[in-house]
Write a protein that holds these residues in place. Sequence first.
Motif, short mmCIF file in Angstrom:
data_model
loop_
_atom_site.label_atom_id
_atom_site.label_comp_id
_atom_site.label_asym_id
_atom_site.label_seq_id
_atom_site.Cartn_x
_atom_site.Cartn_y
_atom_site.Cartn_z
N LEU A 244 -0.62 -53.90 141.14
CA LEU A 244 0.82 -53.65 141.05
C LEU A 244 1.13 -52.39 140.25
CD1 LEU A 244 3.63 -54.88 141.71
CD2 LEU A 244 3.51 -56.03 139.50
N TYR A 245 0.31 -52.11 139.25
CA TYR A 245 0.54 -50.96 138.37
C TYR A 245 -0.13 -49.67 138.88
CZ TYR A 245 2.72 -53.57 134.59
OH TYR A 245 3.59 -54.31 133.84
N ARG A 246 -0.82 -49.74 140.02
CA ARG A 246 -1.56 -48.57 140.50
C ARG A 246 -0.67 -47.32 140.69
NH1 ARG A 246 -2.80 -46.46 145.38
NH2 ARG A 246 -1.82 -48.20 146.45
N PRO A 247 0.48 -47.43 141.38
CA PRO A 247 1.33 -46.22 141.52
C PRO A 247 1.79 -45.67 140.17
CG PRO A 247 2.05 -47.92 143.04
CD PRO A 247 1.05 -48.56 142.11
N TYR A 248 2.09 -46.58 139.24
CA TYR A 248 2.53 -46.13 137.92
C TYR A 248 1.41 -45.42 137.18
CZ TYR A 248 4.47 -46.34 133.21
OH TYR A 248 4.91 -46.02 131.95
N ARG A 249 0.17 -45.95 137.27
CA ARG A 249 -0.98 -45.29 136.63
C ARG A 249 -1.21 -43.90 137.23
NH1 ARG A 249 -3.49 -50.35 137.20
NH2 ARG A 249 -4.68 -49.54 138.98
N GLN A 250 -1.15 -43.81 138.56
CA GLN A 250 -1.35 -42.52 139.22
C GLN A 250 -0.25 -41.54 138.84
OE1 GLN A 250 -1.48 -43.85 143.28
NE2 GLN A 250 -3.71 -44.04 143.28
N SER A 251 0.98 -42.04 138.77
CA SER A 251 2.10 -41.17 138.40
C SER A 251 1.92 -40.63 136.99
CB SER A 251 3.41 -41.96 138.50
OG SER A 251 4.50 -41.18 138.05
N ARG A 252 1.51 -41.48 136.07
CA ARG A 252 1.30 -41.03 134.69
C ARG A 252 0.17 -40.00 134.61
NH1 ARG A 252 2.16 -45.07 129.89
NH2 ARG A 252 0.21 -44.07 129.28
N ARG A 253 -0.89 -40.20 135.37
CA ARG A 253 -2.00 -39.24 135.34
C ARG A 253 -1.56 -37.88 135.88
NH1 ARG A 253 -5.61 -43.83 137.30
NH2 ARG A 253 -6.37 -44.71 135.34
N LEU A 254 -0.78 -37.90 136.96
CA LEU A 254 -0.28 -36.63 137.49
C LEU A 254 0.61 -35.92 136.47
CD1 LEU A 254 0.54 -37.48 141.22
CD2 LEU A 254 -1.26 -35.97 140.35
N MET A 255 1.46 -36.68 135.79
CA MET A 255 2.30 -36.09 134.73
C MET A 255 1.43 -35.51 133.63
SD MET A 255 5.65 -36.09 134.79
CE MET A 255 7.09 -36.92 135.41
N GLY A 256 0.38 -36.25 133.26
CA GLY A 256 -0.52 -35.76 132.22
C GLY A 256 -1.22 -34.47 132.62
N VAL A 257 -1.67 -34.39 133.88
CA VAL A 257 -2.33 -33.17 134.37
C VAL A 257 -1.33 -32.01 134.38
CG1 VAL A 257 -3.40 -32.10 136.39
CG2 VAL A 257 -4.07 -34.40 135.69
N ALA A 258 -0.09 -32.28 134.81
CA ALA A 258 0.94 -31.23 134.82
C ALA A 258 1.18 -30.71 133.41
CB ALA A 258 2.24 -31.77 135.41
N LEU A 259 1.24 -31.60 132.43
CA LEU A 259 1.46 -31.17 131.05
C LEU A 259 0.25 -30.41 130.51
CD1 LEU A 259 3.30 -34.27 129.56
CD2 LEU A 259 4.26 -32.01 130.03
N LEU A 260 -0.96 -30.81 130.91
CA LEU A 260 -2.16 -30.07 130.50
C LEU A 260 -2.16 -28.65 131.07
CD1 LEU A 260 -5.08 -32.66 130.72
CD2 LEU A 260 -4.27 -31.44 128.68
N GLU A 261 -1.72 -28.54 132.33
CA GLU A 261 -1.65 -27.21 132.95
C GLU A 261 -0.64 -26.33 132.21
OE1 GLU A 261 -0.22 -24.86 136.87
OE2 GLU A 261 0.72 -26.70 136.18
N LEU A 262 0.53 -26.91 131.91
CA LEU A 262 1.53 -26.15 131.14
C LEU A 262 1.01 -25.81 129.75
CD1 LEU A 262 4.79 -28.03 132.14
CD2 LEU A 262 4.15 -25.71 132.78
N SER A 263 0.23 -26.73 129.16
CA SER A 263 -0.34 -26.47 127.84
C SER A 263 -1.30 -25.29 127.88
CB SER A 263 -1.09 -27.70 127.33
OG SER A 263 -0.22 -28.80 127.18
N ALA A 264 -2.10 -25.19 128.95
CA ALA A 264 -3.02 -24.05 129.09
C ALA A 264 -2.22 -22.75 129.16
CB ALA A 264 -3.87 -24.23 130.34
N ASN A 265 -1.12 -22.77 129.89
CA ASN A 265 -0.25 -21.59 129.98
C ASN A 265 0.30 -21.22 128.60
OD1 ASN A 265 2.71 -20.54 130.20
ND2 ASN A 265 1.81 -20.00 132.16
N TYR A 266 0.76 -22.23 127.87
CA TYR A 266 1.30 -21.99 126.53
C TYR A 266 0.24 -21.45 125.58
CZ TYR A 266 5.92 -24.04 127.29
OH TYR A 266 7.20 -24.28 127.71
#
Length: 199
Positions: free
Chosen positions: A34-56
Amino acid sequence: METTIYHYALCVSLTLMLFFSYRFVFGRLPNSELYRPYRQSRRLMGVALLELSANYMVHFFVTPRALCPAIAILMNLCTYWLSVWLFGSAMMLLLDREWVSRRRFIRHIVSWVAYCLITLVLWFLLPSRVSLTALPIVLAIVFMAYAVRVARKVFLTFRRTIRRLDDYYSDDGAAYIRWMSVFTYWAVFFGAGGVHLRA
């Protein structure tokens, strides 16, 4: 003084983004299907923030905006292109889990790689005067068209969700989804509007 404030702002933003990306990627959640979409969504958000962090980090340690503002703009555009897709996909996973498929994900990654390569090739091939003035404007327009396309899909899906809630669920549930849609509008516009013609 302006450079000092700029570096302090980058340092604070970087700290927050690294903290939240760690929490999104490694935070503990129930392991049920039941939580699979939520886990995947959080991981994608985390990767997006990591990418922005690399830019920063590049902006913090190298300060490309002081060396060549046009390069800083192009670097930001390439970073934001992928961020828009990752943020949009993270939100769509919570609304329509079938929409984020492997084929669509690969297609958007390929479009990001193509955008970065075209940016790099044009930077080296065009005369320096064009690269410093016209190139960032043209690539910003292309980026905004892409960001609006992704954002439009998210907005339309939210509207359909609100209508379904109005038809089948209570007013409290619909009000919550409306609140979430306002939050998402803000998040998408923040990401899509993150590109500036001044670095």
